[in-house]
Each structure stands twice: as C-alpha cells, then as structure tokens.
Design a protein around this motif. Sequence first.
Motif, PDB file in Angstrom:
ATOM      1  N   UNK A  65      19.440  28.857  50.115  1.00  0.00           N
ATOM      2  CA  UNK A  65      19.891  29.249  48.778  1.00  0.00           C
ATOM      3  C   UNK A  65      19.054  30.390  48.212  1.00  0.00           C
ATOM      4  N   UNK A  66      17.757  30.360  48.461  1.00  0.00           N
ATOM      5  CA  UNK A  66      16.868  31.391  47.927  1.00  0.00           C
ATOM      6  C   UNK A  66      17.200  32.776  48.473  1.00  0.00           C
ATOM      7  N   UNK A  67      17.866  32.852  49.624  1.00  0.00           N
ATOM      8  CA  UNK A  67      18.223  34.133  50.230  1.00  0.00           C
ATOM      9  C   UNK A  67      19.452  34.769  49.582  1.00  0.00           C
ATOM     10  N   UNK A  68      20.206  34.013  48.821  1.00  0.00           N
ATOM     11  CA  UNK A  68      21.508  34.472  48.344  1.00  0.00           C
ATOM     12  C   UNK A  68      21.417  35.258  47.044  1.00  0.00           C
ATOM     13  N   UNK A  69      22.420  36.116  46.853  1.00  0.00           N
ATOM     14  CA  UNK A  69      22.506  36.886  45.603  1.00  0.00           C
ATOM     15  C   UNK A  69      22.816  35.926  44.459  1.00  0.00           C
ATOM     16  N   UNK A  70      22.290  36.213  43.305  1.00  0.00           N
ATOM     17  CA  UNK A  70      22.530  35.368  42.141  1.00  0.00           C
ATOM     18  C   UNK A  70      21.612  34.167  42.082  1.00  0.00           C
ATOM     19  N   UNK A  71      20.631  34.116  42.952  1.00  0.00           N
ATOM     20  CA  UNK A  71      19.696  32.990  42.988  1.00  0.00           C
ATOM     21  C   UNK A  71      18.277  33.529  42.924  1.00  0.00           C
ATOM     22  N   UNK A  72      17.489  32.946  42.068  1.00  0.00           N
ATOM     23  CA  UNK A  72      16.077  33.330  41.942  1.00  0.00           C
ATOM     24  C   UNK A  72      15.237  32.094  42.233  1.00  0.00           C
ATOM     25  N   UNK A  73      14.265  32.244  43.103  1.00  0.00           N
ATOM     26  CA  UNK A  73      13.400  31.127  43.456  1.00  0.00           C
ATOM     27  C   UNK A  73      12.003  31.297  42.884  1.00  0.00           C
ATOM     28  N   UNK A  74      11.421  30.193  42.476  1.00  0.00           N
ATOM     29  CA  UNK A  74      10.060  30.189  41.938  1.00  0.00           C
ATOM     30  C   UNK A  74       9.260  29.117  42.667  1.00  0.00           C
ATOM     31  N   UNK A  75       7.994  29.425  42.927  1.00  0.00           N
ATOM     32  CA  UNK A  75       7.107  28.470  43.593  1.00  0.00           C
ATOM     33  C   UNK A  75       5.958  28.163  42.657  1.00  0.00           C
ATOM     34  N   UNK A  76       5.712  26.856  42.485  1.00  0.00           N
ATOM     35  CA  UNK A  76       4.591  26.421  41.651  1.00  0.00           C
ATOM     36  C   UNK A  76       3.478  25.984  42.593  1.00  0.00           C
ATOM     37  N   UNK A  77       2.323  26.573  42.417  1.00  0.00           N
ATOM     38  CA  UNK A  77       1.175  26.313  43.288  1.00  0.00           C
ATOM     39  C   UNK A  77       0.738  24.854  43.198  1.00  0.00           C
ATOM     40  N   UNK A  95      12.397  20.598  26.605  1.00  0.00           N
ATOM     41  CA  UNK A  95      11.374  21.312  27.368  1.00  0.00           C
ATOM     42  C   UNK A  95      10.816  20.344  28.404  1.00  0.00           C
ATOM     43  N   UNK A  96      10.570  20.873  29.583  1.00  0.00           N
ATOM     44  CA  UNK A  96      10.063  20.061  30.675  1.00  0.00           C
ATOM     45  C   UNK A  96       8.879  20.777  31.302  1.00  0.00           C
ATOM     46  N   UNK A  97       7.853  20.021  31.604  1.00  0.00           N
ATOM     47  CA  UNK A  97       6.706  20.579  32.307  1.00  0.00           C
ATOM     48  C   UNK A  97       6.738  20.029  33.729  1.00  0.00           C
ATOM     49  N   UNK A  98       6.692  20.926  34.683  1.00  0.00           N
ATOM     50  CA  UNK A  98       6.716  20.546  36.093  1.00  0.00           C
ATOM     51  C   UNK A  98       5.401  20.970  36.709  1.00  0.00           C
ATOM     52  N   UNK A  99       4.761  20.029  37.384  1.00  0.00           N
ATOM     53  CA  UNK A  99       3.490  20.312  38.044  1.00  0.00           C
ATOM     54  C   UNK A  99       3.733  20.576  39.525  1.00  0.00           C
ATOM     55  N   UNK A 100       2.900  21.466  40.076  1.00  0.00           N
ATOM     56  CA  UNK A 100       3.029  21.822  41.483  1.00  0.00           C
ATOM     57  C   UNK A 100       2.435  20.778  42.387  1.00  0.00           C
ATOM     58  N   UNK A 101       2.747  20.811  43.632  1.00  0.00           N
ATOM     59  CA  UNK A 101       3.560  21.835  44.273  1.00  0.00           C
ATOM     60  C   UNK A 101       5.050  21.577  44.033  1.00  0.00           C
ATOM     61  N   UNK A 102       5.773  22.649  43.796  1.00  0.00           N
ATOM     62  CA  UNK A 102       7.211  22.540  43.587  1.00  0.00           C
ATOM     63  C   UNK A 102       7.870  23.892  43.852  1.00  0.00           C
ATOM     64  N   UNK A 103       9.135  23.822  44.186  1.00  0.00           N
ATOM     65  CA  UNK A 103       9.945  25.023  44.320  1.00  0.00           C
ATOM     66  C   UNK A 103      11.147  24.853  43.384  1.00  0.00           C
ATOM     67  N   UNK A 104      11.438  25.893  42.633  1.00  0.00           N
ATOM     68  CA  UNK A 104      12.536  25.831  41.670  1.00  0.00           C
ATOM     69  C   UNK A 104      13.515  26.952  42.008  1.00  0.00           C
ATOM     70  N   UNK A 105      14.784  26.615  42.015  1.00  0.00           N
ATOM     71  CA  UNK A 105      15.836  27.598  42.240  1.00  0.00           C
ATOM     72  C   UNK A 105      16.673  27.695  40.972  1.00  0.00           C
ATOM     73  N   UNK A 106      16.909  28.917  40.520  1.00  0.00           N
ATOM     74  CA  UNK A 106      17.792  29.153  39.390  1.00  0.00           C
ATOM     75  C   UNK A 106      19.021  29.905  39.923  1.00  0.00           C
ATOM     76  N   UNK A 107      20.160  29.262  39.801  1.00  0.00           N
ATOM     77  CA  UNK A 107      21.416  29.821  40.300  1.00  0.00           C
ATOM     78  C   UNK A 107      22.168  30.396  39.115  1.00  0.00           C
ATOM     79  N   UNK A 108      22.403  31.722  39.123  1.00  0.00           N
ATOM     80  CA  UNK A 108      23.055  32.356  37.991  1.00  0.00           C
ATOM     81  C   UNK A 108      24.475  32.824  38.314  1.00  0.00           C
ATOM     82  N   UNK A 109      24.977  32.530  39.478  1.00  0.00           N
ATOM     83  CA  UNK A 109      26.345  32.964  39.762  1.00  0.00           C
ATOM     84  C   UNK A 109      27.382  31.929  39.424  1.00  0.00           C
TER      85      UNK A 109
END
Length: 109
Positions: A65-77, A95-109
Amino acid sequence: MADKRESNKGLSVKVDVDVSDALKGLKALKRETNGVIKGLDTLTRSLQETRLISLFTTAELHEELAKRAGVKGYVIDAHGGTAEIRIDNSYEGGAFVIEGPAKIIVNTD
C-alpha cells in the motif's frame, strides 16, 4: 601377429516387439497429465480472479500500500517516538496518541 577383423556386411537383424501395452500405458499417462495441466490452469485462473489478501502478512500489505499513489506512510520510531492524530469531521472526532514502534498509512484516494 595377424590383425583379425570381422565384418558385419550382410548381417541383418529383424526384431518383432509387441509394444501395445507400453503404448496404452503412455496414452493413459498422457491423459492423466493433461488432466493435471487442466486442473492447474483452472487453479491459476481462480487465483488470478480471487483476491487472497488473507495469505499476506500485515507487513507485506503495508509495504504494498505504501508504494501506491494517493497513499502516504509514516513510521514512528521504537525509541520514544509518538504521533498525535487528530480527527475532526462531522461523524467522528478526537485525538489519539500512538507510541512507536508503529507504521501508519494515510489513504487519500
């Protein structure tokens, strides 16, 4: 010493072998092989038509998913990394606080 040589001139051998049982066996093997090939073709088409998402790990799905257009990935250390996510729309908010390690994908398409 005399050199002795033998000649095969004029020697002919006629062999009469009944191979009908062997041919029947080969034909049966060919039928079975064709059946297996047909089954594999059917399976291949079925797999191509079916989405087998459950066969992939979450990490593999995330990477794809992170490779696709319209998707932004974030990594939390893992070492003290955090992310605060705010959602503010008509049907959900907070509001949510997420502690690492985590990977977040935001899909905007």
